[in-house]
Design an enzyme around this catalytic site. Structure first.
Site, PDB file in Angstrom:
ATOM      1  CG  HIS A  35     -40.245 -49.852-111.033  1.00 13.20           C
ATOM      2  ND1 HIS A  35     -41.439 -49.077-111.028  1.00 13.20           N
ATOM      3  CD2 HIS A  35     -40.078 -50.219-109.707  1.00 13.20           C
ATOM      4  CE1 HIS A  35     -41.958 -49.288-109.622  1.00 13.20           C
ATOM      5  NE2 HIS A  35     -41.096 -49.966-108.956  1.00 13.20           N
TER       6      HIS A  35
ATOM      7  CG  HIS B  36     -47.236 -56.480-107.380  1.00 10.04           C
ATOM      8  ND1 HIS B  36     -48.478 -56.949-106.938  1.00 10.04           N
ATOM      9  CD2 HIS B  36     -46.255 -56.641-106.585  1.00 10.04           C
ATOM     10  CE1 HIS B  36     -48.460 -57.517-105.989  1.00 10.04           C
ATOM     11  NE2 HIS B  36     -47.155 -57.351-105.327  1.00 10.04           N
TER      12      HIS B  36
ATOM     13  NE  ARG C  67     -50.387 -62.576 -99.530  1.00 12.11           N
ATOM     14  CZ  ARG C  67     -50.701 -61.985-100.639  1.00 12.11           C
ATOM     15  NH1 ARG C  67     -50.184 -61.936-101.725  1.00 12.11           N
ATOM     16  NH2 ARG C  67     -52.004 -61.419-100.374  1.00 12.11           N
TER      17      ARG C  67
ATOM     18  CG  HIS D 292     -58.027 -57.427-117.181  1.00 16.49           C
ATOM     19  ND1 HIS D 292     -58.469 -57.961-115.814  1.00 16.49           N
ATOM     20  CD2 HIS D 292     -57.446 -56.476-117.217  1.00 16.49           C
ATOM     21  CE1 HIS D 292     -58.098 -56.683-115.323  1.00 16.49           C
ATOM     22  NE2 HIS D 292     -57.365 -55.819-116.127  1.00 16.49           N
TER      23      HIS D 292
ATOM     24  CG  HIS E  24     -54.324 -40.947-100.745  1.00 17.41           C
ATOM     25  ND1 HIS E  24     -53.947 -42.426-100.693  1.00 17.41           N
ATOM     26  CD2 HIS E  24     -53.053 -40.163-101.116  1.00 17.41           C
ATOM     27  CE1 HIS E  24     -52.537 -42.246-101.287  1.00 17.41           C
ATOM     28  NE2 HIS E  24     -52.166 -41.012-101.616  1.00 17.41           N
TER      29      HIS E  24
ATOM     30  N   GLY F 231     -38.934 -57.604 -90.847  1.00 19.38           N
ATOM     31  CA  GLY F 231     -38.207 -58.117 -92.021  1.00 19.38           C
ATOM     32  C   GLY F 231     -37.376 -57.146 -92.507  1.00 19.38           C
TER      33      GLY F 231
END
Length: 303
Positions: A98, A108, A112, A147, A177, A261
């Site tokens: 940020h 971000h 993983r 990109h 939403h 976690g």
């Protein structure tokens, strides 16, 4: 399905966290990452590193975690009943940046690895990850660079990989939403085990290793641009969308909380300051309106 090299994945992820921290400290020029090493009572642990109030980054967090367990949480087994009754390991590096300057995008990145094991049966494993960009003010050259970097890292693995993972990113980082994208996307993949282990692992490493080259040139172009209260206010308002996505829709947040976690590490992705307003709309023709009209709707930036 070839047997995974769990130790090799962990070694790479720890190294990636170290290298990213070094690169971001050098770019910031002031801030230093503080490390919290932690243990999880149910198994495993991690290293959370956070930089606050730097010259460039208001907050930057880079997590490494390697957690284990005997039973998976409902968020994992609901869609994968074959995982029930297996012990599991999940490890990864997750980064959220940020910046102070509203002209520098939030970003971000996550890579993983997950493996579930049962005596006498082959291990079930897969990789996931990707990176996405959340600008507050849009710049065509930044979007094209971002990109292009994503396409180039995917190309050695097949011409179809970038379009598929770009679409997955557009669909995943979407606030249903609000009927609104979180940002301009990037690439996102999950459940990757269609190639053999070595190729899947190599792809995941390519994503992690390419992140700094995708993001830092954008930071360097924008970090010294002048801004005022209007731009800062819009940045804080748009950060509210980031919070809404992470708390309402993000599967990683849900998995982390359901699996016991470390809450501080899971929620380090949230910005330090944020605003909400009731039924706010940007002024027509403004730079703020341009973000909604030209940059948030999914598009082919490389056409």
């Amino acid at each position: 399905m070839t047997q995974p090299d769990i130790a090799g994945v962990e070694h790479y992820l720890r190294s990636l966290q170290d290298r990213l921290c070094t690169a971001l400290e050098q770019e910031d020029g002031k801030g230093v990452f503080r490390e919290d090493a932690w243990q999880r009572s149910a198994g495993g642990g991690g290293r959370t590193r956070v930089l606050t109030e730097g010259a460039v980054f208001e907050q930057a967090g880079i997590n490494f975690s390697h957690v284990t367990g005997d039973n998976l949480p409902p968020s994992a087994t609901a869609a994968r009943p074959e995982l029930a009754g297996r012990s599991w390991q999940a490890m990864g590096v997750s980064l959220v940046l940020h910046p102070h300057n509203p002209y520098v995008p939030t970003s971000h990145m996550n890579v993983r690895f997950f493996v579930a094991e049962k005596p006498g049966e082959p291990a079930l494993w897969w990789f996931g990850g990707g990176y996405d960009l959340t600008p507050y003010y849009g710049f065509e050259e930044d979007a094209v660079h971002w990109h292009s970097s994503a396409r180039d890292v995917c190309m050695p693995y097949g011409a179809e990989v970038y379009p598929r993972y770009k679409q997955w990113c557009d669909e995943y980082f979407f606030l249903r939403h609000r009927n609104e994208a979180r940002g301009i996307g990037g690439i996102f993949f999950d459940d990757l085990n269609t190639w053999d282990f070595a190729r899947c692992f190599a792809f995941m490493q390519s994503i992690g290793d390419s992140y700094a080259g995708a993001y830092l040139p954008i930071v360097q172009r924008r970090k010294n641009m002048s801004y005022g209260e209007r731009e800062r206010d819009f940045q804080l308002y748009r950060r509210g969308r980031y919070v809404e996505f992470n708390l309402v829709w993000d599967r990683g947040t849900l998995f982390g909380l359901q699996s016991g976690g470390r809450t501080e590490s899971i929620l380090m992705s949230l910005p330090p300051l944020v605003k909400w307003r009731y039924d706010w709309h940007p002024q027509p023709g403004s730079a703020e309106a341009e973000l909604y009209e030209r940059f948030l709707p999914p598009r082919d930036w490389l056409a």
